[in-house]
Design a protein around this motif. Structure first.
Motif, short mmCIF file in Angstrom:
data_model
loop_
_atom_site.label_atom_id
_atom_site.label_comp_id
_atom_site.label_asym_id
_atom_site.label_seq_id
_atom_site.Cartn_x
_atom_site.Cartn_y
_atom_site.Cartn_z
N PHE A 148 -48.17 31.85 18.56
CA PHE A 148 -49.32 32.72 18.31
C PHE A 148 -49.50 33.72 19.47
O PHE A 148 -49.80 34.89 19.26
CB PHE A 148 -50.56 31.84 18.13
CG PHE A 148 -51.82 32.62 17.94
CD1 PHE A 148 -52.13 33.18 16.72
CD2 PHE A 148 -52.72 32.79 18.99
CE1 PHE A 148 -53.30 33.91 16.54
CE2 PHE A 148 -53.89 33.52 18.83
CZ PHE A 148 -54.17 34.08 17.60
N LEU A 149 -49.29 33.23 20.71
CA LEU A 149 -49.42 34.12 21.88
C LEU A 149 -48.42 35.26 21.80
O LEU A 149 -48.75 36.42 22.04
CB LEU A 149 -49.16 33.33 23.18
CG LEU A 149 -50.27 32.42 23.68
CD1 LEU A 149 -49.83 31.76 24.98
CD2 LEU A 149 -51.55 33.19 23.92
N ARG A 150 -47.17 34.89 21.44
CA ARG A 150 -46.13 35.91 21.33
C ARG A 150 -46.47 36.96 20.27
O ARG A 150 -46.38 38.15 20.49
CB ARG A 150 -44.81 35.23 20.97
CG ARG A 150 -43.71 35.55 21.91
CD ARG A 150 -42.42 34.94 21.44
NE ARG A 150 -42.22 33.57 21.85
CZ ARG A 150 -42.25 32.52 21.05
NH1 ARG A 150 -42.48 32.66 19.75
NH2 ARG A 150 -42.05 31.32 21.51
N ALA A 151 -46.90 36.44 19.11
CA ALA A 151 -47.26 37.36 18.01
C ALA A 151 -48.46 38.21 18.40
O ALA A 151 -48.52 39.42 18.11
CB ALA A 151 -47.55 36.56 16.74
N GLY A 152 -49.43 37.59 19.09
CA GLY A 152 -50.65 38.31 19.51
C GLY A 152 -50.31 39.40 20.51
O GLY A 152 -50.88 40.50 20.47
N GLN A 153 -49.38 39.11 21.40
CA GLN A 153 -48.97 40.11 22.40
C GLN A 153 -48.34 41.32 21.70
O GLN A 153 -48.68 42.47 21.98
CB GLN A 153 -47.96 39.48 23.37
CG GLN A 153 -47.54 40.41 24.48
CD GLN A 153 -46.27 39.93 25.18
OE1 GLN A 153 -45.43 39.29 24.56
NE2 GLN A 153 -46.15 40.23 26.46
N ALA A 154 -47.43 41.04 20.75
CA ALA A 154 -46.77 42.14 20.02
C ALA A 154 -47.80 42.98 19.28
O ALA A 154 -47.76 44.21 19.31
CB ALA A 154 -45.74 41.56 19.05
N ASP A 155 -48.73 42.31 18.65
CA ASP A 155 -49.76 43.00 17.88
C ASP A 155 -50.62 43.90 18.79
O ASP A 155 -50.86 45.06 18.49
CB ASP A 155 -50.62 41.93 17.19
CG ASP A 155 -51.48 42.52 16.11
OD1 ASP A 155 -50.92 43.24 15.27
OD2 ASP A 155 -52.71 42.29 16.13
N ALA A 156 -51.04 43.32 19.95
CA ALA A 156 -51.90 44.07 20.88
C ALA A 156 -51.14 45.28 21.43
O ALA A 156 -51.71 46.37 21.57
CB ALA A 156 -52.34 43.15 22.01
N ILE A 157 -49.86 45.11 21.73
CA ILE A 157 -49.08 46.21 22.32
C ILE A 157 -48.90 47.34 21.30
O ILE A 157 -49.08 48.51 21.61
CB ILE A 157 -47.74 45.67 22.87
CG1 ILE A 157 -48.02 44.87 24.15
CG2 ILE A 157 -46.75 46.80 23.13
CD1 ILE A 157 -46.82 44.20 24.77
N VAL A 158 -48.58 46.98 20.06
CA VAL A 158 -48.38 48.03 19.05
C VAL A 158 -49.71 48.73 18.73
O VAL A 158 -49.75 49.95 18.52
CB VAL A 158 -47.70 47.45 17.78
CG1 VAL A 158 -47.68 48.47 16.66
CG2 VAL A 158 -46.28 47.02 18.11
N LYS A 159 -50.81 47.97 18.77
CA LYS A 159 -52.12 48.61 18.50
C LYS A 159 -52.65 49.33 19.74
O LYS A 159 -53.63 50.05 19.66
CB LYS A 159 -53.14 47.53 18.09
CG LYS A 159 -52.93 47.03 16.68
CD LYS A 159 -54.05 46.09 16.31
CE LYS A 159 -53.85 45.56 14.90
NZ LYS A 159 -54.29 44.16 14.77
N GLY A 160 -52.05 49.08 20.91
CA GLY A 160 -52.55 49.68 22.15
C GLY A 160 -53.88 49.07 22.55
O GLY A 160 -54.74 49.74 23.14
N ASP A 161 -54.06 47.79 22.29
CA ASP A 161 -55.33 47.12 22.56
C ASP A 161 -55.21 46.26 23.83
O ASP A 161 -54.81 45.08 23.77
CB ASP A 161 -55.69 46.24 21.33
CG ASP A 161 -57.07 45.64 21.44
OD1 ASP A 161 -57.62 45.58 22.56
OD2 ASP A 161 -57.60 45.23 20.39
N ALA A 162 -55.56 46.86 24.98
CA ALA A 162 -55.38 46.18 26.27
C ALA A 162 -56.28 44.95 26.37
O ALA A 162 -55.90 43.93 26.95
CB ALA A 162 -55.68 47.15 27.40
N GLN A 163 -57.48 45.05 25.80
CA GLN A 163 -58.44 43.94 25.86
C GLN A 163 -57.87 42.70 25.15
O GLN A 163 -57.89 41.58 25.68
CB GLN A 163 -59.77 44.37 25.21
CG GLN A 163 -60.92 43.40 25.38
CD GLN A 163 -61.31 43.22 26.84
OE1 GLN A 163 -61.41 44.19 27.60
NE2 GLN A 163 -61.51 41.96 27.25
#
Ligand SMILES: Cc1cc2nc3c(=O)[nH]c(=O)nc-3n(C[C@H](O)[C@H](O)[C@H](O)COP(=O)(O)O)c2cc1C
Length: 334
Positions: free
Chosen positions: A215-230
């Protein structure tokens, strides 16, 4: 270590689209699994003869000597050793090339690759997977494709029913259609291979641990593609450390948040994909090594995209809130 059996059926040695895609598949496969073995059968440079009266007699009578049976035995042995079967096959006159049909006539053998029990047929080559790379000059048409239907059926008949098809259609229509078909097929192969790779977990990981780390890995990919630093910072432990080649180490969640905000304000990521290879647990820590493939837009306002491929090492820590990233380190670009 696994074995990939690759069969090329195109009569063309040069300029063959199925071979180009099979090369692509093989290269990607080996980059995921460098230790694996490849057996290559080229039906153009090493054609399989049609079965003859003698071949059938030899199949039926084990004591009959026949070079065709020896060939059949060799081909079956290769199939048995294979974990994954890769077939590149063009559409010739609405069906598969006759060389590939000749191949199947040699490997579909009672008692060796299928059996009949109480009137029911049962494939014996179970536990294997396959990818078919097909190509045709025209646009696809389900009513006149006797190739994919046949290949799926015959593979299932010998026990291989986990089959993915990568279809290259419209290759002789125009250059644009051809290029699009090839890049879609490459993307499909990437997706297939990433799907089949699962990391080696070493040490005691419960299903819940695995789920959280995935989940952490998937969450990181999602945040990076969305540009969501928070969202990215929330996946990290308080004392996270970020090590980027030739940059100062970034320590702490607030520093990471600031660094990512800066990065996302000037860089837009088109995709971010991690392929974890190995994860080892030591107490409350887990160290993961793998490869990441990242594509970035060159500038915010242009369509140009470039990609990088890196090895990475990450450390996860089990905190009172669950697993979090504790250290993120990427190697220089490959
Ligand atoms: C003998 C022959 C028969 C073909 N028959 C068909 C056909 O029935 N339908 C079709 O859409 N394309 C047909 N094609 C086009 C090929 O499927 C297409 O060029 C494909 O890219 C060939 O595979 P390769 O590039 O790996 O050699 C035929 C090509 C050849 C040489």
């Amino acid at each position: 270590m696994k074995t990939l059996l690759r069969i090329d059926a195109s009569a063309r040695i040069n300029g063959s689209n199925t071979r180009v895609l099979a090369d692509y598949f093989q290269t990607k496969w080996l980059s995921h699994n460098p230790e694996d073995k490849v057996i290559h059968r080229c039906l153009a440079s090493n054609p399989i003869p049609h079965i003859t009266n003698e071949t059938i007699k030899a199949f039926q009578h084990a004591d009959e000597l026949s070079s065709n049976r020896t060939l059949s035995d060799t081909l079956i042995d290769e199939l048995k050793r294979a974990d994954h079967l890769l077939i590149g096959s063009p559409l010739y006159n609405l069906t598969l090339p006759s060389t590939l049909k000749a191949y199947f006539d040699h490997v579909v053998r009672a008692g060796l690759t299928f059996e009949v029990r109480q009137g029911n047929y049962r494939g014996l080559l179970t536990g294997k997977t396959a990818t078919l790379i097909t190509a045709r000059g025209s646009k696809s048409s389900p009513t006149d494709d006797f190739q994919t239907t046949y290949l799926r059926k015959i593979l299932a008949f010998i026990g291989i029913d986990a089959v993915d098809v990568v279809a290259l259609d419209g290759l002789t229509l125009d250059q644009q259609t051809k290029e699009k078909a090839i890049s879609c097929a490459q993307q499909q192969i990437d997706d297939l291979l990433n799907r089949t790779v699962s990391p080696v977990w070493q040490g005691e990981f419960s299903e819940y641990d695995k789920q959280q780390i995935n989940f952490l890995r998937a969450g990181q990919a999602d945040a990076i593609v969305k540009g969501d630093a928070q969202a990215y910072a929330e996946l990290c432990a308080d004392n996270i450390q970020l090590l980027i080649p030739s940059q100062d180490v970034i320590t702490g969640r607030n520093a990471l948040l600031e660094a990512e905000q800066k990065l996302f304000s000037r860089t837009k990521f088109a995709s971010f994909q991690k392929i974890p290879l190995h994860i080892e647990r030591s107490g409350n820590l887990a160290v993961e090594v793998g490869r990441q493939e990242v594509t970035m837009h060159k500038h915010h306002d242009t369509d140009g995209i470039f990609s990088t491929c890196q090895k990475y090492t990450h450390v996860f820590r089990l905190t009172p809130q669950g697993w979090r990233f504790a250290m993120l380190m990427s190697n220089p670009n490959e």
